[in-house]
Design a protein around this motif. Structure first.
Motif, PDB file in Angstrom:
ATOM      1  N   CYS A 244       0.842  -1.191   0.000  1.00 36.85           N
ATOM      2  CA  CYS A 244       0.000   0.000   0.000  1.00 36.85           C
ATOM      3  C   CYS A 244       0.877   1.241   0.000  1.00 36.85           C
ATOM      4  CB  CYS A 244      -0.951   0.001   1.191  1.00 36.85           C
ATOM      5  SG  CYS A 244      -0.125   0.147   2.773  1.00 36.85           S
ATOM      6  N   ASP A 245       0.202   2.371  -0.215  1.00 35.79           N
ATOM      7  CA  ASP A 245       0.888   3.658  -0.239  1.00 35.79           C
ATOM      8  C   ASP A 245       0.780   4.403   1.077  1.00 35.79           C
ATOM      9  OD1 ASP A 245       1.673   3.786  -3.160  1.00 35.79           O
ATOM     10  OD2 ASP A 245      -0.477   3.398  -3.319  1.00 35.79           O
ATOM     11  N   VAL A 246      -0.250   4.088   1.858  1.00 38.06           N
ATOM     12  CA  VAL A 246      -0.468   4.759   3.135  1.00 38.06           C
ATOM     13  C   VAL A 246      -1.377   3.895   3.999  1.00 38.06           C
ATOM     14  CG1 VAL A 246      -2.509   6.097   2.419  1.00 38.06           C
ATOM     15  CG2 VAL A 246      -0.978   7.018   4.183  1.00 38.06           C
ATOM     16  N   ALA A 247      -1.243   4.067   5.315  1.00 46.19           N
ATOM     17  CA  ALA A 247      -2.135   3.414   6.270  1.00 46.19           C
ATOM     18  C   ALA A 247      -2.793   4.483   7.129  1.00 46.19           C
ATOM     19  CB  ALA A 247      -1.357   2.438   7.159  1.00 46.19           C
ATOM     20  N   VAL A 248      -4.063   4.266   7.442  1.00 44.19           N
ATOM     21  CA  VAL A 248      -4.783   5.142   8.366  1.00 44.19           C
ATOM     22  C   VAL A 248      -5.074   4.284   9.595  1.00 44.19           C
ATOM     23  CG1 VAL A 248      -6.779   6.607   8.729  1.00 44.19           C
ATOM     24  CG2 VAL A 248      -5.771   6.443   6.442  1.00 44.19           C
ATOM     25  N   VAL A 249      -4.531   4.703  10.743  1.00 45.88           N
ATOM     26  CA  VAL A 249      -4.481   3.844  11.916  1.00 45.88           C
ATOM     27  C   VAL A 249      -5.154   4.478  13.125  1.00 45.88           C
ATOM     28  CG1 VAL A 249      -2.932   2.609  13.484  1.00 45.88           C
ATOM     29  CG2 VAL A 249      -2.290   2.895  11.073  1.00 45.88           C
ATOM     30  N   ASP A 250      -6.139   3.774  13.669  1.00 46.14           N
ATOM     31  CA  ASP A 250      -6.693   4.102  14.978  1.00 46.14           C
ATOM     32  C   ASP A 250      -5.729   3.498  15.992  1.00 46.14           C
ATOM     33  OD1 ASP A 250      -8.182   4.576  17.258  1.00 46.14           O
ATOM     34  OD2 ASP A 250      -9.789   3.205  16.725  1.00 46.14           O
TER      35      ASP A 250
END
Length: 124
Positions: free
Chosen positions: A54-60
């Motif tokens: 992937c190019d980016v992760a969005v993380v809680d």
């Protein structure tokens, strides 16, 4: 002949299914990402972080009561930029895990800006 480029890919770590679904919709419909995978617990987040391109992760940060730090370690090891999407204050995040942060609730514009910052930091 038209040349098409693949959409950038994102992964989402979020333990609330409604928020994960809304975030996926936001990334895909508004920001042009292909969400490659979602994870709602630390075990799944670690697996996804280890194997998904992937190019980016969005993380809680808080995944079912467990801090997502091991998954962040794996993302960092692989050179994948990440955005923290959290209700916590950025000051509460240990220095080594700090990254562009959006505080819940956040807008598409705020998320896009944070992704841009995370990607730029990786490129430099």
């Amino acid at each position: 002949m038209a040349i098409t480029t693949a959409a950038p890919r994102a992964i989402v770590f979020e333990d609330h299914s409604g928020l994960a679904s809304a975030l996926t919709d936001l990334l895909e419909a508004r920001l042009g990402y292909d969400v490659a995978a979602c994870a709602g617990c630390i075990e799944e987040a670690l697996r996804v972080a280890h194997v998904t391109s992937c190019d980016v992760a969005v993380v809680d940060l808080d995944l079912q009561g467990v801090m997502a730090y091991p998954a962040l370690d794996e993302l960092k090891r692989r050179g994948i930029p990440y955005v923290l999407a959290t209700g916590s204050s950025p000051r509460d995040v240990p220095t080594r895990y700090r990254a562009p942060t959006v505080r819940k609730p956040y807008s598409a514009q705020q998320l896009a800006q944070a992704i841009q910052e995370a990607s730029a930091a990786r490129a430099s």
